[in-house]
Design a protein around this motif. Structure first.
Motif, PDB file in Angstrom:
ATOM      1  N   LEU A 195       9.861  20.017 -10.769  1.00  0.00           N
ATOM      2  CA  LEU A 195       9.665  21.109  -9.811  1.00  0.00           C
ATOM      3  C   LEU A 195      10.240  20.761  -8.442  1.00  0.00           C
ATOM      4  O   LEU A 195      10.487  21.650  -7.632  1.00  0.00           O
ATOM      5  CB  LEU A 195       8.173  21.429  -9.663  1.00  0.00           C
ATOM      6  N   MET A 196      10.425  19.470  -8.198  1.00  0.00           N
ATOM      7  CA  MET A 196      10.888  19.028  -6.881  1.00  0.00           C
ATOM      8  C   MET A 196      12.410  19.025  -6.753  1.00  0.00           C
ATOM      9  O   MET A 196      12.941  19.086  -5.653  1.00  0.00           O
ATOM     10  CB  MET A 196      10.363  17.624  -6.589  1.00  0.00           C
ATOM     11  N   VAL A 197      13.129  18.925  -7.860  1.00  0.00           N
ATOM     12  CA  VAL A 197      14.585  18.757  -7.779  1.00  0.00           C
ATOM     13  C   VAL A 197      15.330  20.064  -7.508  1.00  0.00           C
ATOM     14  O   VAL A 197      16.482  20.054  -7.081  1.00  0.00           O
ATOM     15  CB  VAL A 197      15.156  18.115  -9.073  1.00  0.00           C
ATOM     16  N   THR A 198      14.666  21.189  -7.733  1.00  0.00           N
ATOM     17  CA  THR A 198      15.330  22.479  -7.532  1.00  0.00           C
ATOM     18  C   THR A 198      15.523  22.772  -6.040  1.00  0.00           C
ATOM     19  O   THR A 198      14.610  22.584  -5.235  1.00  0.00           O
ATOM     20  CB  THR A 198      14.495  23.615  -8.166  1.00  0.00           C
ATOM     21  N   ASP A 199      16.702  23.243  -5.691  1.00  0.00           N
ATOM     22  CA  ASP A 199      16.974  23.695  -4.320  1.00  0.00           C
ATOM     23  C   ASP A 199      16.570  25.170  -4.245  1.00  0.00           C
ATOM     24  O   ASP A 199      17.364  26.069  -4.549  1.00  0.00           O
ATOM     25  CB  ASP A 199      18.451  23.510  -3.982  1.00  0.00           C
ATOM     26  N   GLU A 201       0.825  -1.207   0.000  1.00  0.00           N
ATOM     27  CA  GLU A 201       0.000   0.000   0.000  1.00  0.00           C
ATOM     28  C   GLU A 201       0.860   1.258   0.000  1.00  0.00           C
ATOM     29  O   GLU A 201       0.581   2.217  -0.710  1.00  0.00           O
ATOM     30  CB  GLU A 201      -0.939   0.003   1.215  1.00  0.00           C
ATOM     31  N   GLU A 202       1.903   1.247   0.842  1.00  0.00           N
ATOM     32  CA  GLU A 202       2.779   2.410   0.926  1.00  0.00           C
ATOM     33  C   GLU A 202       3.503   2.649  -0.395  1.00  0.00           C
ATOM     34  O   GLU A 202       3.632   3.789  -0.859  1.00  0.00           O
ATOM     35  CB  GLU A 202       3.807   2.204   2.049  1.00  0.00           C
ATOM     36  N   ARG A 203       3.943   1.564  -1.029  1.00  0.00           N
ATOM     37  CA  ARG A 203       4.624   1.680  -2.324  1.00  0.00           C
ATOM     38  C   ARG A 203       3.679   2.278  -3.366  1.00  0.00           C
ATOM     39  O   ARG A 203       4.074   3.136  -4.160  1.00  0.00           O
ATOM     40  CB  ARG A 203       5.120   0.301  -2.765  1.00  0.00           C
ATOM     41  N   ASN A 204       2.435   1.862  -3.346  1.00  0.00           N
ATOM     42  CA  ASN A 204       1.471   2.377  -4.308  1.00  0.00           C
ATOM     43  C   ASN A 204       1.124   3.839  -4.039  1.00  0.00           C
ATOM     44  O   ASN A 204       0.884   4.609  -4.968  1.00  0.00           O
ATOM     45  CB  ASN A 204       0.205   1.508  -4.302  1.00  0.00           C
ATOM     46  N   ARG A 205       1.095   4.220  -2.755  1.00  0.00           N
ATOM     47  CA  ARG A 205       0.869   5.634  -2.417  1.00  0.00           C
ATOM     48  C   ARG A 205       2.002   6.504  -2.971  1.00  0.00           C
ATOM     49  O   ARG A 205       1.767   7.581  -3.525  1.00  0.00           O
ATOM     50  CB  ARG A 205       0.800   5.828  -0.893  1.00  0.00           C
ATOM     51  N   VAL A 206       3.219   6.027  -2.784  1.00  0.00           N
ATOM     52  CA  VAL A 206       4.389   6.774  -3.276  1.00  0.00           C
ATOM     53  C   VAL A 206       4.336   6.898  -4.797  1.00  0.00           C
ATOM     54  O   VAL A 206       4.593   7.973  -5.357  1.00  0.00           O
ATOM     55  CB  VAL A 206       5.704   6.089  -2.839  1.00  0.00           C
ATOM     56  N   ASN A 207       3.987   5.797  -5.470  1.00  0.00           N
ATOM     57  CA  ASN A 207       3.899   5.824  -6.934  1.00  0.00           C
ATOM     58  C   ASN A 207       2.841   6.810  -7.398  1.00  0.00           C
ATOM     59  O   ASN A 207       3.016   7.507  -8.405  1.00  0.00           O
ATOM     60  CB  ASN A 207       3.574   4.425  -7.474  1.00  0.00           C
ATOM     61  N   MET A 208       1.710   6.867  -6.652  1.00  0.00           N
ATOM     62  CA  MET A 208       0.650   7.790  -7.023  1.00  0.00           C
ATOM     63  C   MET A 208       1.098   9.234  -6.826  1.00  0.00           C
ATOM     64  O   MET A 208       0.826  10.105  -7.649  1.00  0.00           O
ATOM     65  CB  MET A 208      -0.612   7.519  -6.212  1.00  0.00           C
ATOM     66  N   MET A 209       1.832   9.495  -5.735  1.00  0.00           N
ATOM     67  CA  MET A 209       2.330  10.848  -5.491  1.00  0.00           C
ATOM     68  C   MET A 209       3.292  11.282  -6.592  1.00  0.00           C
ATOM     69  O   MET A 209       3.318  12.446  -6.991  1.00  0.00           O
ATOM     70  CB  MET A 209       3.032  10.910  -4.134  1.00  0.00           C
ATOM     71  N   ARG A 210       4.073  10.330  -7.102  1.00  0.00           N
ATOM     72  CA  ARG A 210       4.992  10.657  -8.196  1.00  0.00           C
ATOM     73  C   ARG A 210       4.235  11.091  -9.439  1.00  0.00           C
ATOM     74  O   ARG A 210       4.730  11.897 -10.236  1.00  0.00           O
ATOM     75  CB  ARG A 210       5.878   9.453  -8.516  1.00  0.00           C
ATOM     76  N   GLN A 254       0.589  21.707 -12.556  1.00  0.00           N
ATOM     77  CA  GLN A 254       0.599  21.116 -11.215  1.00  0.00           C
ATOM     78  C   GLN A 254      -0.664  21.527 -10.455  1.00  0.00           C
ATOM     79  O   GLN A 254      -1.335  20.705  -9.828  1.00  0.00           O
ATOM     80  CB  GLN A 254       1.834  21.573 -10.446  1.00  0.00           C
ATOM     81  N   ARG A 255      -1.002  22.812 -10.507  1.00  0.00           N
ATOM     82  CA  ARG A 255      -2.218  23.297  -9.857  1.00  0.00           C
ATOM     83  C   ARG A 255      -3.458  22.662 -10.481  1.00  0.00           C
ATOM     84  O   ARG A 255      -4.402  22.293  -9.776  1.00  0.00           O
ATOM     85  CB  ARG A 255      -2.278  24.828  -9.977  1.00  0.00           C
ATOM     86  N   ALA A 256      -3.440  22.527 -11.796  1.00  0.00           N
ATOM     87  CA  ALA A 256      -4.582  21.915 -12.492  1.00  0.00           C
ATOM     88  C   ALA A 256      -4.774  20.468 -12.047  1.00  0.00           C
ATOM     89  O   ALA A 256      -5.903  20.021 -11.823  1.00  0.00           O
ATOM     90  CB  ALA A 256      -4.362  21.984 -14.008  1.00  0.00           C
TER      91      ALA A 256
END
Length: 263
Positions: free
Chosen positions: A144-148, A128-137, A209-211
């Motif tokens: 947008l996430m890789v930028t510091d 379940e946790e793996r699938n949640r992570v995949n869905m979040m991806r 992303q907002r959409a």
């Protein structure tokens, strides 16, 4: 609560049925149990069934348990099942390979009902946790996430902040440059250097992303969502969404909503 699917793979009928009875009794209707007599049957069943957990014996003819896990990995299933291996022998090589393959647990026969059930619960939680992570991806734009963001210069940070605060509008480079009192060409070069993408690409990714968030969290019509993220025509919004996400907004909403219901 979603009924989770467990597949038991063992060439010994007594073991298959014994494990099935234990899980059906202790699961109290929470599990749908499939059984397969060998690796070939298991792989065939995976074509038609979304499985959360595979419990398989290691020693089987033709396709043993480890080979089955390898075959499942090669399939690159979107819904990847957890795996519990069972064996009558405490063999280091088997255990070592199981760890390398990311197997959730390695149980030795005879298996107590309590240990089996506890292992199943842990394995299903991992799935379940793996699938949640995949869905979040799928929801979050990785670019947008890789930028510091903490390392950005003040002009670029101010530009990013301005865009984020005006996603419902048509936002152009000149407008932002005027706002932070910088030459547009200089801002464009600075932005690309620090964000690793052009200004226009960033604006598009933030709007999409907002959409995506609105597609999943609201029941607003797609035309209204397009308008709320600053696109004057739904047709152009569709074009950009498909270009970046590989599907239409309607398909995205349908598929992701279905996945959320399953988790």
């Amino acid at each position: 609560m979603r009924i989770q699917t467990i597949m038991i793979v063992d060439d010994e009928p007594r073991t298959r049925q014994g494990l099935k009875r234990i899980l059906e009794t202790k699961g109290n209707g929470r599990y749908h149990i499939l059984t397969a007599e060998d690796g070939h049957s298991a792989l065939h069943m995976l074509v038609d069934h979304e499985v959360d957990l595979i419990i398989t014996d290691i020693r089987m003819p033709e396709i043993n348990g480890l080979a089955l896990v390898n075959r499942v990995e090669e399939k690159q299933l979107e819904h990847k099942p957890s795996v519990i291996l069972i064996s009558g022998h405490a063999e280091f090589d088997y255990a070592h390979q199981a760890i390398q393959l990311g197997v959730t647990n390695y149980l030795l026969k005879p298996i107590s009902k309590e240990k089996l059930f506890a292992s199943v619960e842990i394995a299903l939680e991992a799935c379940e946790e793996r699938n949640r992570v995949n869905m979040m991806r799928k929801i979050v734009d990785s670019r947008l996430m890789v930028t510091d963001y903490s390392a950005l210069s003040k002009p670029v940070a101010d530009a990013v902040s301005y865009v984020n605060d005006h996603l419902e509008q048509v936002v152009g480079l000149k407008e932002v440059a005027d706002h932070i009192q910088l030459n547009p060409s200089y801002l464009s070069a600075l932005f690309k250097e620090q964000m690793q993408m052009t200004f226009s690409e960033y604006v598009t990714r933030r709007k999409l992303q907002r959409a995506k968030e609105m597609l999943l969290r609201t029941k607003l019509p797609i035309a209204e969502i397009a308008e709320r993220v600053g696109y004057q025509t739904t047709k152009y919004f569709f074009k950009l969404f498909k270009e970046y996400e590989g599907c239409s907004p309607g398909q995205y909403r349908s598929e992701m909503t279905e996945e959320q219901m399953e988790i």
